[in-house]
Design an enzyme around this catalytic site. Structure first.
Site, mmCIF file in Angstrom:
data_model
loop_
_atom_site.group_PDB
_atom_site.id
_atom_site.type_symbol
_atom_site.label_atom_id
_atom_site.label_comp_id
_atom_site.label_asym_id
_atom_site.label_seq_id
_atom_site.Cartn_x
_atom_site.Cartn_y
_atom_site.Cartn_z
ATOM 1 N N HIS A 172 0.838 -1.210 0.000
ATOM 2 C CA HIS A 172 0.000 0.000 0.000
ATOM 3 C C HIS A 172 0.875 1.263 0.000
ATOM 4 O O HIS A 172 0.584 2.228 -0.707
ATOM 5 C CB HIS A 172 -0.879 0.042 1.262
ATOM 6 C CG HIS A 172 -1.900 -1.042 1.372
ATOM 7 N ND1 HIS A 172 -1.954 -1.904 2.446
ATOM 8 C CD2 HIS A 172 -2.919 -1.404 0.552
ATOM 9 C CE1 HIS A 172 -2.965 -2.731 2.283
ATOM 10 N NE2 HIS A 172 -3.562 -2.463 1.141
ATOM 11 N N LYS A 231 -17.279 -7.128 8.786
ATOM 12 C CA LYS A 231 -15.998 -7.808 8.894
ATOM 13 C C LYS A 231 -15.523 -7.831 10.335
ATOM 14 O O LYS A 231 -15.900 -6.978 11.129
ATOM 15 C CB LYS A 231 -14.962 -7.080 8.030
ATOM 16 C CG LYS A 231 -15.020 -7.472 6.565
ATOM 17 C CD LYS A 231 -13.738 -7.048 5.880
ATOM 18 C CE LYS A 231 -13.725 -7.399 4.409
ATOM 19 N NZ LYS A 231 -12.518 -6.896 3.741
ATOM 20 N N ARG A 258 -1.570 -5.823 -7.906
ATOM 21 C CA ARG A 258 -0.324 -6.562 -7.634
ATOM 22 C C ARG A 258 -0.045 -7.568 -8.728
ATOM 23 O O ARG A 258 1.089 -7.823 -9.101
ATOM 24 C CB ARG A 258 -0.438 -7.315 -6.301
ATOM 25 C CG ARG A 258 -0.435 -6.444 -5.087
ATOM 26 C CD ARG A 258 -0.889 -7.220 -3.881
ATOM 27 N NE ARG A 258 -2.261 -7.699 -4.069
ATOM 28 C CZ ARG A 258 -3.015 -8.198 -3.124
ATOM 29 N NH1 ARG A 258 -2.534 -8.347 -1.914
ATOM 30 N NH2 ARG A 258 -4.244 -8.587 -3.372
ATOM 31 N N SER A 299 -2.489 -7.919 3.294
ATOM 32 C CA SER A 299 -2.741 -7.720 4.729
ATOM 33 C C SER A 299 -3.034 -9.067 5.396
ATOM 34 O O SER A 299 -2.577 -9.342 6.504
ATOM 35 C CB SER A 299 -3.923 -6.778 4.939
ATOM 36 O OG SER A 299 -3.677 -5.546 4.340
HETATM 37 O O1 PNS Z 1 -8.815 -3.278 0.712
HETATM 38 P P1 PNS Z 1 -10.057 -3.872 0.116
HETATM 39 O O2 PNS Z 1 -10.794 -4.701 1.148
HETATM 40 O O3 PNS Z 1 -9.786 -4.610 -1.167
HETATM 41 O O4 PNS Z 1 -11.015 -2.625 -0.267
HETATM 42 C C1 PNS Z 1 -12.284 -2.839 -0.831
HETATM 43 C C2 PNS Z 1 -13.096 -1.523 -0.898
HETATM 44 C C3 PNS Z 1 -13.136 -0.851 0.452
HETATM 45 C C4 PNS Z 1 -12.435 -0.575 -1.898
HETATM 46 C C5 PNS Z 1 -14.524 -1.876 -1.389
HETATM 47 O O5 PNS Z 1 -15.046 -2.907 -0.622
HETATM 48 C C6 PNS Z 1 -15.486 -0.693 -1.316
HETATM 49 O O6 PNS Z 1 -15.344 0.277 -2.036
HETATM 50 N N1 PNS Z 1 -16.489 -0.764 -0.431
HETATM 51 C C7 PNS Z 1 -17.446 0.294 -0.224
HETATM 52 C C8 PNS Z 1 -18.851 -0.130 -0.614
HETATM 53 C C9 PNS Z 1 -19.151 0.180 -2.068
HETATM 54 O O7 PNS Z 1 -19.001 1.292 -2.546
HETATM 55 N N2 PNS Z 1 -19.626 -0.854 -2.824
HETATM 56 C C10 PNS Z 1 -20.017 -0.720 -4.207
HETATM 57 C C11 PNS Z 1 -18.856 -0.782 -5.175
HETATM 58 S S1 PNS Z 1 -18.619 -2.409 -5.691
#
Ligand code: PNS
Length: 179
Positions: free
Chosen positions: A22, A46, A95, A133
């Protein structure tokens, strides 16, 4: 005087915890944008290792003294958060090819939800292609070294999480290096 507006992007994620992968994406994003908001998803579903408040503290410490990086939390739709934050760009890291399918879906769904917000992908350095992570937490909990995979503040906070009972034996024998 012609003062250009600063460009701002949002780098969203779980960051449980933030890794050097990150950190690499943030550095690359800062070569494109003036400012970056690291936005931590506050997801009640979560069960994270670090609470959202802890993750904010950790990332703030990692970027202390860097006025171009802000740390925030969000819940609900990412595109709504980006709008409120005044950003029209979402940055996501890639990645490996295996990340692409999910990221592609996410980006297209976000575009459907708000066509005015663009997702930009940044490729992490090859050396971080295997760093996540989840694996960092697993390796640390099983006694492996995560040095060089996470910023020093994360290594310290992981140790504090495990508590004195599990730290003591590890301080006697040196942590194995992950290659
Ligand atoms: O680090 P991560 O867990 O891969 O991040 C995922 C994240 C936070 C970017 C994604 O889950 C997110 O944007 N969640 C917010 C809810 C949302 O907007 N959902 C609709 C888009 S698919």
């Amino acid at each position: 005087m012609n003062r250009k507006a600063k460009s701002l992007a949002v780098f969203p994620g779980s960051f449980d915890p933030i890794t050097n992968g990150h950190i690499d994406i943030v550095a690359r994003a800062l070569s494109v944008f003036d400012e970056l908001v690291i936005a931590i998803l506050n997801n009640a579903d979560k069960r994270p290792l670090f609470s959202v408040e802890e993750r904010v503290e950790i990332i703030r410490e990692a970027y202390r003294g860097n006025p171009r990086v802000r740390v925030d939390t969000f819940s609900g739709l990412l595109v709504d958060y980006a709008m409120k934050a005044g950003a029209s760009v979402i940055v996501r890291g890639l990645r490996a090819i295996s990340d692409f399918e999910f990221e592609f879906q996410l980006a297209l769904m976000n575009r459907r939800l708000n066509p005015g917000i663009e997702t930009i992908f940044i490729m992490a350095a090859e050396g971080y292609s295997y760093v996540s992570s989840r694996l960092v937490k697993e390796v640390f909990q099983l006694g492996g070294s995560v040095r060089e995979l996470v910023p020093p503040v994360v290594e310290r906070r992981l140790g504090e999480k495990q508590g004195p009972a599990s730290i003591a034996p590890q301080s006697r024998r040196r942590r194995r290096r992950v290659r």
